[in-house]
Design an enzyme around this catalytic site. Structure first.
Site, PDB file in Angstrom:
ATOM      1  N   LYS A 115       3.875  -7.087  11.622  1.00 54.19           N
ATOM      2  CA  LYS A 115       3.014  -7.353  10.463  1.00 54.19           C
ATOM      3  C   LYS A 115       3.206  -8.778   9.931  1.00 54.19           C
ATOM      4  O   LYS A 115       4.308  -9.208   9.622  1.00 54.19           O
ATOM      5  CB  LYS A 115       3.327  -6.333   9.368  1.00 54.19           C
ATOM      6  CG  LYS A 115       2.367  -6.394   8.216  1.00 54.19           C
ATOM      7  CD  LYS A 115       2.236  -5.036   7.582  1.00 54.19           C
ATOM      8  CE  LYS A 115       1.575  -5.120   6.232  1.00 54.19           C
ATOM      9  NZ  LYS A 115       1.333  -3.823   5.650  1.00 54.19           N
ATOM     10  N   ARG A 127       0.849  -1.198   0.000  1.00 58.74           N
ATOM     11  CA  ARG A 127       0.000   0.000   0.000  1.00 58.74           C
ATOM     12  C   ARG A 127       0.874   1.234   0.000  1.00 58.74           C
ATOM     13  O   ARG A 127       2.015   1.210   0.411  1.00 58.74           O
ATOM     14  CB  ARG A 127      -0.892   0.010   1.247  1.00 58.74           C
ATOM     15  CG  ARG A 127      -2.019  -0.994   1.200  1.00 58.74           C
ATOM     16  CD  ARG A 127      -2.809  -0.969   2.500  1.00 58.74           C
ATOM     17  NE  ARG A 127      -3.448   0.318   2.691  1.00 58.74           N
ATOM     18  CZ  ARG A 127      -3.321   1.068   3.785  1.00 58.74           C
ATOM     19  NH1 ARG A 127      -2.583   0.670   4.787  1.00 58.74           N
ATOM     20  NH2 ARG A 127      -3.951   2.220   3.888  1.00 58.74           N
ATOM     21  N   ARG A 142      -0.015   4.693  18.896  1.00 59.03           N
ATOM     22  CA  ARG A 142       0.906   5.398  19.779  1.00 59.03           C
ATOM     23  C   ARG A 142       0.861   4.721  21.146  1.00 59.03           C
ATOM     24  O   ARG A 142      -0.177   4.229  21.558  1.00 59.03           O
ATOM     25  CB  ARG A 142       0.513   6.868  19.910  1.00 59.03           C
ATOM     26  CG  ARG A 142       0.708   7.623  18.600  1.00 59.03           C
ATOM     27  CD  ARG A 142       0.372   9.095  18.762  1.00 59.03           C
ATOM     28  NE  ARG A 142      -1.035   9.304  19.011  1.00 59.03           N
ATOM     29  CZ  ARG A 142      -1.507  10.129  19.935  1.00 59.03           C
ATOM     30  NH1 ARG A 142      -0.701  10.789  20.731  1.00 59.03           N
ATOM     31  NH2 ARG A 142      -2.821  10.279  20.092  1.00 59.03           N
TER      32      ARG A 142
HETATM   33  C1  BTN Z   1       0.572  -3.857   2.204  1.00 58.21           C
HETATM   34  O1  BTN Z   1       1.293  -2.885   1.980  1.00 58.21           O
HETATM   35  O2  BTN Z   1       0.314  -4.192   3.352  1.00 58.21           O
HETATM   36  C2  BTN Z   1      -0.022  -4.663   1.075  1.00 58.21           C
HETATM   37  C3  BTN Z   1       0.882  -5.748   0.595  1.00 58.21           C
HETATM   38  C4  BTN Z   1       0.277  -6.563  -0.526  1.00 58.21           C
HETATM   39  C5  BTN Z   1       1.268  -7.523  -1.146  1.00 58.21           C
HETATM   40  C6  BTN Z   1       0.607  -8.453  -2.115  1.00 58.21           C
HETATM   41  S1  BTN Z   1       1.612  -9.822  -2.592  1.00 58.21           S
HETATM   42  C7  BTN Z   1       0.457 -10.265  -3.836  1.00 58.21           C
HETATM   43  C8  BTN Z   1      -0.015  -8.976  -4.449  1.00 58.21           C
HETATM   44  N1  BTN Z   1       0.860  -8.532  -5.512  1.00 58.21           N
HETATM   45  C9  BTN Z   1       1.414  -7.344  -5.244  1.00 58.21           C
HETATM   46  O3  BTN Z   1       2.196  -6.732  -5.995  1.00 58.21           O
HETATM   47  N2  BTN Z   1       1.047  -6.930  -4.037  1.00 58.21           N
HETATM   48  C10 BTN Z   1       0.112  -7.851  -3.414  1.00 58.21           C
END
Ligand code: BTN
Length: 326
Positions: A188, A122, A323
Site C-alpha cells: 500500500k 478506513r 487471493r
Molecule cells: C485508508 O485506510 O486507506 C485510508 C487512510 C486515509 C488517511 C488520511 S491522512 C489524511 C486524512 N486524515 C485522516 O485522519 N485520515 C486521512
C-alpha cells in the site's frame, strides 16, 4: 510546535552539524536551553545526533511543507477553485478537523498537516502519520447531490493520486485495489478516506482525506500492520514533498470539479487499466459476512462486481483481499 522550536528545526533542516553555541546565538538562548529544545524535537519523531565538539545534526534531512511552493504547482483553474489552504504542524486528524468545522467553512478548503496524532484509516483503522515524512491532506467539498450519488467518489480520488504521481514523474507500475487503495508491488502506497454528511437543501459535504507515504523510515513504520511502500522507494531521486503535494492538489481539484459536473461515468475507462481486482480471485469482507469470488470490474456507480459461483453480484462497500490463484 512553538516558534522557537520551529526556528531551531529550520536551522537543522540542512542535515549538517550545528554547535550548541551557534544555535544558542542564532536563537538568543543559552546552550542548555538548546539542549532542552533538542529533547523536545525528539518528541516530534525526529532523530537528532549529538556529537561532542561538533554539535547537533538531524540524521535524516527533511523539508517542511511550504504554502507558496505548493501553490506554485497549481494551474490557474484549480487555483481559482481553491478557497483556502491551511498547513498545520500537528492535529489529531485532518479529516476530523474539516468535518467538525465544516459549517463554519467555505467549500473547497484544504488542510495539510505535518503530523497527525489520531489519523484515521478506513474501517476504524489507524493511519501512521509521523512528522514531515509523508502527505496528509484533507479537502472539504460541497456537492449539490445526494450522498447516494457519490458512490464513485473514493475511486476517482485514488485515480487522482495516481495521475499526480505520473505528473511527478513516477513511472513504476501502480494500481488500485477497490475501492481506493493505491498499490505498488502489492504494497500500500496511499489510502483514501471519504466521509460524507448530508446537509439541508440537497447539499452534502464530503471530507476527502488522502494519506500518501512519501518517505517513511522503518522506525516510523513499526506500527503499520499491512505491507506498505513509499514514493521514495519508487524513484532514485530524493522526493520533493512540496512539488508532489502541489501536483496532488492540482489533480484533486480538477478531478473533483469534473466529478461534480459529470459524475462517475467519464472516469470509467480510466479505471479498468488500474483495477487490480479484475479477473482475480478475491475475498470481500463486509460488515456482516465474508465471501469469495472472481473480480469482474465495476458498474457505473463504482460498485465492485464479483462473480460468485457463476452469478455476478455487486457490492458498494467492504474490504478486498486478493487471493493467490492456484
Ligand atoms: C485508508 O485506510 O486507506 C485510508 C487512510 C486515509 C488517511 C488520511 S491522512 C489524511 C486524512 N486524515 C485522516 O485522519 N485520515 C486521512
Amino acid at each position: 510546535m512553538t516558534e522557537t522550536l520551529k526556528k531551531l528545526l529550520q536551522l537543522l533542516l540542512d542535515g549538517q552539524f550545528h554547535s550548541g553555541e551557534q544555535l544558542g546565538k542564532a536563537l538568543g538562548v543559552t546552550r542548555s536551553a538548546i539542549w532542552k529544545l533538542i529533547k523536545q524535537l525528539e518528541i516530534w519523531d525526529l532523530t537528532i545526533e549529538s556529537v561532542t565538539n561538533k554539535g547537533y545534526r538531524i540524521t535524516e534531512p527533511l523539508t517542511l511543507l511550504d504554502k507558496p511552493k505548493i501553490l506554485s504547482f497549481l494551474e490557474p483553474l484549480p487555483k481559482n477553485q481553491l478557497n483556502n489552504l491551511e498547513i498545520l504542524d500537528t492535529i489529531p486528524s485532518t479529516n476530523d478537523y474539516l468535518m467538525e468545522n465544516r459549517q463554519a467553512k467555505l467549500g473547497n478548503v484544504v488542510c495539510l498537516a505535518e503530523k497527525q496524532t489520531k489519523a484515521k484509516g478506513r474501517r476504524a483503522r489507524n493511519w501512521v502519520a509521523p512528522f514531515a515524512k509523508n502527505i496528509y491532506l484533507s479537502i472539504l467539498w460541497r456537492f449539490p447531490q445526494e450522498p447516494s450519488e457519490l458512490s464513485g467518489l473514493s475511486l476517482i480520488v485514488a485515480m487522482a493520486v495516481i495521475e499526480a504521481l505520473r505528473a511527478y514523474g513516477i513511472t513504476h507500475p501502480l494500481g488500485i485495489k477497490w475501492p481506493n487503495d493505491v498499490m505498488a508491488d502489492g504494497k500500500k502506497l496511499a489510502g483514501v478516506l471519504v466521509e460524507i454528511a448530508g446537509e439541508s437543501n440537497d447539499i452534502c459535504s464530503a471530507v476527502i482525506g488522502i494519506g500518501l507515504n512519501v518517505n517513511m523510515s522503518l522506525q516510523n513504520a513499526r506500527d503499520i500492520t499491512q505491507p506498505w511502500i513509499d514514493v521514495q522507494s519508487l524513484t532514485p531521486k530524493s522526493v520533493e514533498r512540496n512539488k508532489l503535494t502541489g501536483l496532488l492538489l492540482n489533480q484533486l481539484l480538477k478531478t473533483l470539479a469534473q466529478f461534480e459536473q459529470q459524475g462517475f461515468l467519464p472516469f470509467m475507462p480510466q479505471w479498468q487499466p488500474l483495477d487490480l481486482t479484475l479477473g482475480k480471485p478475491l475475498s470481500l469482507q463486509t460488515a456482516t459476512t465474508e465471501l469469495q469470488g472472481i473480480g469482474c470490474g465495476i458498474n457505473a456507480q463504482g460498485h465492485l462486481l464479483i462473480d460468485i459461483n457463476g452469478e455476478q453480484k455487486h457490492f458498494s462497500g467492504g474490504d478486498v483481499s486478493l487471493r493467490l490463484s492456484k
